[in-house]
Design an enzyme around this catalytic site. Structure first.
Site, PDB file in Angstrom:
ATOM      1  N   ARG A 287      31.988  -9.612   1.083  1.00  0.00           N
ATOM      2  CA  ARG A 287      30.957  -9.735   0.065  1.00  0.00           C
ATOM      3  C   ARG A 287      30.549  -8.347  -0.424  1.00  0.00           C
ATOM      4  O   ARG A 287      30.448  -7.402   0.351  1.00  0.00           O
ATOM      5  CB  ARG A 287      29.728 -10.454   0.626  1.00  0.00           C
ATOM      6  CG  ARG A 287      29.816 -11.976   0.560  1.00  0.00           C
ATOM      7  CD  ARG A 287      29.545 -12.468  -0.849  1.00  0.00           C
ATOM      8  NE  ARG A 287      29.924 -13.849  -1.041  1.00  0.00           N
ATOM      9  CZ  ARG A 287      29.126 -14.880  -0.776  1.00  0.00           C
ATOM     10  NH1 ARG A 287      27.929 -14.692  -0.280  1.00  0.00           N
ATOM     11  NH2 ARG A 287      29.543 -16.103  -1.027  1.00  0.00           N
TER      12      ARG A 287
ATOM     13  N   GLU B 202      40.081 -14.156  -1.096  1.00  0.00           N
ATOM     14  CA  GLU B 202      40.092 -15.452  -1.763  1.00  0.00           C
ATOM     15  C   GLU B 202      41.287 -16.299  -1.335  1.00  0.00           C
ATOM     16  O   GLU B 202      41.172 -17.519  -1.206  1.00  0.00           O
ATOM     17  CB  GLU B 202      40.081 -15.273  -3.283  1.00  0.00           C
ATOM     18  CG  GLU B 202      38.756 -14.793  -3.835  1.00  0.00           C
ATOM     19  CD  GLU B 202      37.615 -15.767  -3.577  1.00  0.00           C
ATOM     20  OE1 GLU B 202      37.881 -16.982  -3.471  1.00  0.00           O
ATOM     21  OE2 GLU B 202      36.467 -15.318  -3.487  1.00  0.00           O
TER      22      GLU B 202
ATOM     23  N   GLN C 212      41.261 -23.344   1.957  1.00  0.00           N
ATOM     24  CA  GLN C 212      41.504 -24.244   3.091  1.00  0.00           C
ATOM     25  C   GLN C 212      41.044 -23.670   4.435  1.00  0.00           C
ATOM     26  O   GLN C 212      41.489 -24.125   5.483  1.00  0.00           O
ATOM     27  CB  GLN C 212      43.013 -24.585   3.182  1.00  0.00           C
ATOM     28  CG  GLN C 212      43.637 -25.098   1.907  1.00  0.00           C
ATOM     29  CD  GLN C 212      43.114 -26.465   1.505  1.00  0.00           C
ATOM     30  OE1 GLN C 212      42.645 -27.218   2.336  1.00  0.00           O
ATOM     31  NE2 GLN C 212      43.188 -26.775   0.220  1.00  0.00           N
ATOM     32  N   THR C 213      40.177 -22.653   4.420  1.00  0.00           N
ATOM     33  CA  THR C 213      39.733 -22.027   5.666  1.00  0.00           C
ATOM     34  C   THR C 213      38.233 -21.788   5.609  1.00  0.00           C
ATOM     35  O   THR C 213      37.710 -21.333   4.586  1.00  0.00           O
ATOM     36  CB  THR C 213      40.449 -20.677   5.893  1.00  0.00           C
ATOM     37  OG1 THR C 213      41.863 -20.881   5.886  1.00  0.00           O
ATOM     38  CG2 THR C 213      40.044 -20.059   7.224  1.00  0.00           C
TER      39      THR C 213
ATOM     40  N   LEU D 232      45.614 -19.055  10.743  1.00  0.00           N
ATOM     41  CA  LEU D 232      44.932 -19.429   9.505  1.00  0.00           C
ATOM     42  C   LEU D 232      45.529 -20.685   8.875  1.00  0.00           C
ATOM     43  O   LEU D 232      44.871 -21.364   8.093  1.00  0.00           O
ATOM     44  CB  LEU D 232      44.992 -18.281   8.482  1.00  0.00           C
ATOM     45  CG  LEU D 232      43.896 -17.226   8.583  1.00  0.00           C
ATOM     46  CD1 LEU D 232      44.180 -16.075   7.621  1.00  0.00           C
ATOM     47  CD2 LEU D 232      42.534 -17.817   8.291  1.00  0.00           C
ATOM     48  N   GLY D 233      46.798 -20.968   9.209  1.00  0.00           N
ATOM     49  CA  GLY D 233      47.438 -22.152   8.642  1.00  0.00           C
ATOM     50  C   GLY D 233      47.829 -21.979   7.186  1.00  0.00           C
ATOM     51  O   GLY D 233      47.591 -20.943   6.575  1.00  0.00           O
ATOM     52  N   TYR D 234      48.460 -23.035   6.629  1.00  0.00           N
ATOM     53  CA  TYR D 234      48.901 -23.020   5.231  1.00  0.00           C
ATOM     54  C   TYR D 234      49.637 -21.705   4.942  1.00  0.00           C
ATOM     55  O   TYR D 234      49.228 -20.908   4.097  1.00  0.00           O
ATOM     56  CB  TYR D 234      47.726 -23.203   4.276  1.00  0.00           C
ATOM     57  CG  TYR D 234      47.006 -24.512   4.483  1.00  0.00           C
ATOM     58  CD1 TYR D 234      47.431 -25.675   3.845  1.00  0.00           C
ATOM     59  CD2 TYR D 234      45.907 -24.602   5.335  1.00  0.00           C
ATOM     60  CE1 TYR D 234      46.770 -26.890   4.040  1.00  0.00           C
ATOM     61  CE2 TYR D 234      45.248 -25.805   5.537  1.00  0.00           C
ATOM     62  CZ  TYR D 234      45.692 -26.936   4.885  1.00  0.00           C
ATOM     63  OH  TYR D 234      45.043 -28.133   5.083  1.00  0.00           O
TER      64      TYR D 234
ATOM     65  N   TYR E 265      41.670 -21.222 -10.019  1.00  0.00           N
ATOM     66  CA  TYR E 265      40.496 -20.869  -9.232  1.00  0.00           C
ATOM     67  C   TYR E 265      40.562 -19.426  -8.727  1.00  0.00           C
ATOM     68  O   TYR E 265      39.615 -18.654  -8.902  1.00  0.00           O
ATOM     69  CB  TYR E 265      40.330 -21.815  -8.035  1.00  0.00           C
ATOM     70  CG  TYR E 265      39.415 -21.209  -7.002  1.00  0.00           C
ATOM     71  CD1 TYR E 265      38.042 -21.192  -7.203  1.00  0.00           C
ATOM     72  CD2 TYR E 265      39.923 -20.592  -5.861  1.00  0.00           C
ATOM     73  CE1 TYR E 265      37.190 -20.585  -6.295  1.00  0.00           C
ATOM     74  CE2 TYR E 265      39.073 -19.981  -4.944  1.00  0.00           C
ATOM     75  CZ  TYR E 265      37.715 -19.985  -5.165  1.00  0.00           C
ATOM     76  OH  TYR E 265      36.881 -19.371  -4.270  1.00  0.00           O
TER      77      TYR E 265
ATOM     78  N   ASP F 253      36.243 -24.393  -7.325  1.00  0.00           N
ATOM     79  CA  ASP F 253      36.904 -24.892  -6.122  1.00  0.00           C
ATOM     80  C   ASP F 253      36.208 -26.175  -5.696  1.00  0.00           C
ATOM     81  O   ASP F 253      35.429 -26.770  -6.459  1.00  0.00           O
ATOM     82  CB  ASP F 253      36.852 -23.839  -5.010  1.00  0.00           C
ATOM     83  CG  ASP F 253      35.438 -23.567  -4.521  1.00  0.00           C
ATOM     84  OD1 ASP F 253      34.470 -23.991  -5.202  1.00  0.00           O
ATOM     85  OD2 ASP F 253      35.288 -22.956  -3.448  1.00  0.00           O
TER      86      ASP F 253
ATOM     87  N   CYS G 128      24.427 -28.139  -0.589  1.00  0.00           N
ATOM     88  CA  CYS G 128      24.963 -29.312  -1.301  1.00  0.00           C
ATOM     89  C   CYS G 128      26.258 -29.754  -0.623  1.00  0.00           C
ATOM     90  O   CYS G 128      27.350 -29.675  -1.185  1.00  0.00           O
ATOM     91  CB  CYS G 128      25.193 -28.957  -2.772  1.00  0.00           C
ATOM     92  SG  CYS G 128      25.395 -30.395  -3.848  1.00  0.00           S
TER      93      CYS G 128
ATOM     94  N   CYS H 208      18.634 -31.565  -0.562  1.00  0.00           N
ATOM     95  CA  CYS H 208      18.096 -31.334  -1.907  1.00  0.00           C
ATOM     96  C   CYS H 208      16.790 -30.542  -1.886  1.00  0.00           C
ATOM     97  O   CYS H 208      16.507 -29.770  -2.815  1.00  0.00           O
ATOM     98  CB  CYS H 208      17.887 -32.661  -2.628  1.00  0.00           C
ATOM     99  SG  CYS H 208      19.443 -33.572  -2.913  1.00  0.00           S
TER     100      CYS H 208
END
Length: 359
Positions: free
Chosen positions: A20, A32, A37-38, A75-77, A115, A133, A187, A194
Site C-alpha cells: 500500500r 495485484e 485469488q489470494t 500461492l496457487g494458480y 481488472y 474485481d 460489504c 451496513c
C-alpha cells in the site's frame, strides 16, 4: 465524485500492507497479480519475499522459471507466476526494462486483464479506470441495487461503464482501493455490516436484501475427482514428476493417478513409467479444492527396485523435496513423505549405533 465520504473514510480506515502507498508500477503489478485469488493477508508475506529476490523487472526476467515458481510456492494458480515471468521478459526485451505507462500497453502484457490493468494504471499512474474485481462488483451491485445477472457479459460491461463514470478523477487509485477495502472488510458475501459502511447513506439495496447481490446464475459446485498419490521410495529418496498437464504445469508432484485412487490403479500408473514397485501400504488421505474440481487424494506408498533419472522424473532426497517447487495440493503428501523419510533416517542411525556397540 459520487459516494461522498468514501475517500475520507479510506484516509482514516485504510488497511496497511507492504504494497500500500507504493507507486512503482512493477511493484504494484506484482502485488495485484498475487492478490488475484489470494487473501490480502496471505499475499503480503509472499510479496515481501518476492520483491527482495526480484526487485526489478529485469531481475525477474533474468531468473529461471523454476526459481520463480519456487518463490510462488503456496500461492496457487501458478499460471499467474508463469505469465508474470513471461511478461517481465517482454518488458525487458521490448521496453528496455521500463514498465509501460499506457493503459492499452499494460493491458496487452501476458496475464493482465481489464481488472489488473485498471488497478496498476490507477494506482501507479493516476489513470481514471475502475478496477472491477469481485469485491468492487459486490459493493457496486449493492450500492446501486443492480439485480442483473453478473454472469452475462453485457451486464458486466454496463457495470464497468458505470464504475468508470463514478470513479474519482483526482484519486482513482485510492477510490479503487477504498472500495476493495469495503468489500474485504464490511460489504462481505452473505450478511454485510451496513452499520459500519461509509456507503450506507448512498446504498440503494441496504433495505432490500443486499446479501442476495450480486446475482450469479452459473455458479456450480466443483466436481469431486478421486486422485491416487504414489509415494515411491528407493533408499533415502522419493520419486517426483514434473507436471505436463495445464493444471499445475511445470510444478513437481508425486506420481498421480487422476480418476482412480486405488493402490492398484496407482501402481499401474507408476509401472508405465518403467519402474518396478511393491505396494507397502496406505499413508492417509488429503483433499484440495481447485476452482472447478476437488481432488480427493489417497496416499499410497511403494518401494522401487531402482531409481530413474529423466528431465521430468527424478528421485530426490528430503533436501531435494524441500528445494523443488511443489503446489499446495501436494503439501499434505509432502509432509507425510518427509515424516516417513525422517523415520527411515532415524532407524538407520539406530541400526548403525547398535552395530557399533555390538562390534
Amino acid at each position: 465524485m459520487a459516494y461522498s465520504g468514501l475517500l475520507g473514510w479510506y484516509d482514516t480506515h485504510r488497511r496497511s500492507f507492504a504494497f500500500r502507498g507504493i507507486k512503482d508500477p512493477y511493484a504494484v503489478w506484482v502485488s495485484e497479480i498475487m492478490l488475484q485469488q489470494t487473501r490480502t493477508e496471505t499475499a503480503e508475506g509472499y510479496f515481501i519475499r518476492f520483491m527482495e529476490r526480484f526487485p526489478t523487472v529485469k531481475a525477474l526476467a533474468d531468473a529461471p522459471e523454476q526459481e520463480v515458481l519456487k518463490y510462488w510456492e503456496g500461492l496457487g494458480y501458478y499460471t499467474r507466476a508463469r505469465n508474470l515471468h513471461k511478461a517481465a521478459k517482454l518488458v525487458r526485451d521490448e521496453y528496455n526494462g521500463v514498465f509501460p505507462k499506457g493503459y492499452e500497453a499494460v493491458r496487452a502484457l501476458p496475464g493482465i486483464g481489464d481488472y489488473t490493468a485498471a488497478a496498476v494504471c490507477s494506482i501507479a499512474y493516476g489513470y481514471p479506470k475502475a478496477a472491477v474485481d469481485g469485491n468492487l462488483r459486490r459493493v457496486l451491485c449493492r450500492a446501486e441495487n443492480i439485480r442483473e445477472d453478473m454472469d452475462r457479459p453485457d451486464a458486466m460491461r454496463r457495470l464497468q461503464e458505470m464504475a468508470d463514470d463514478l470513479i474519482d478523477r483526482d484519486r482513482p487509485g485510492d477510490w479503487n482501493q477504498a472500495l476493495m477495502d469495503i468489500g474485504a472488510t464490511i460489504c462481505l458475501p452473505g450478511t454485510p455490516e451496513c452499520a459500519l459502511c461509509p456507503l450506507a447513506p448512498h446504498c440503494r439495496a441496504k433495505d432490500q436484501s443486499p446479501e442476495a447481490l450480486p446475482v450469479h446464475s452459473k455458479l456450480k459446485p466443483p466436481v469431486s475427482v478421486p486422485v491416487g498419490v504414489g509415494l515411491v521410495f528407493c533408499g533415502d529418496t522419493v520419486l517426483l514428476c514434473k507436471r505436463k498437464e495445464k493444471l499445475l504445469q511445470n510444478l513437481w508432484v508425486f506420481a498421480l493417478c487422476e480418476g482412480d485412487n486405488t493402490p492398484e490403479a496407482v501402481q499401474k500408473t507408476i509401472e508405465k513409467m518403467g519402474l518396478r514397485v511393491r505396494y507397502t501400504g496406505e499413508a492417509g488421505e488429503a483433499r484440495h479444492v481447485f476452482t472447478h474440481r476437488v481432488w480427493q487424494m489417497k496416499l499410497c506408498c511403494f518401494e522401487a527396485e531402482e531409481t530413474i533419472k529423466k528431465p521430468d522424473r527424478v528421485f530426490v532426497t528430503a533436501e531435494g523435496l524441500e528445494a523443488l517447487p511443489m503446489p499446495t495440493a501436494m503439501r499434505a503428501a509432502r509432509n507425510v513423505c518427509l515424516s516417513i523419510m525422517q523415520d527411515q533416517q532415524r532407524e538407520q542411525r539406530q541400526d548403525g549405533e547398535k552395530a557399533e556397540i555390538e562390534g
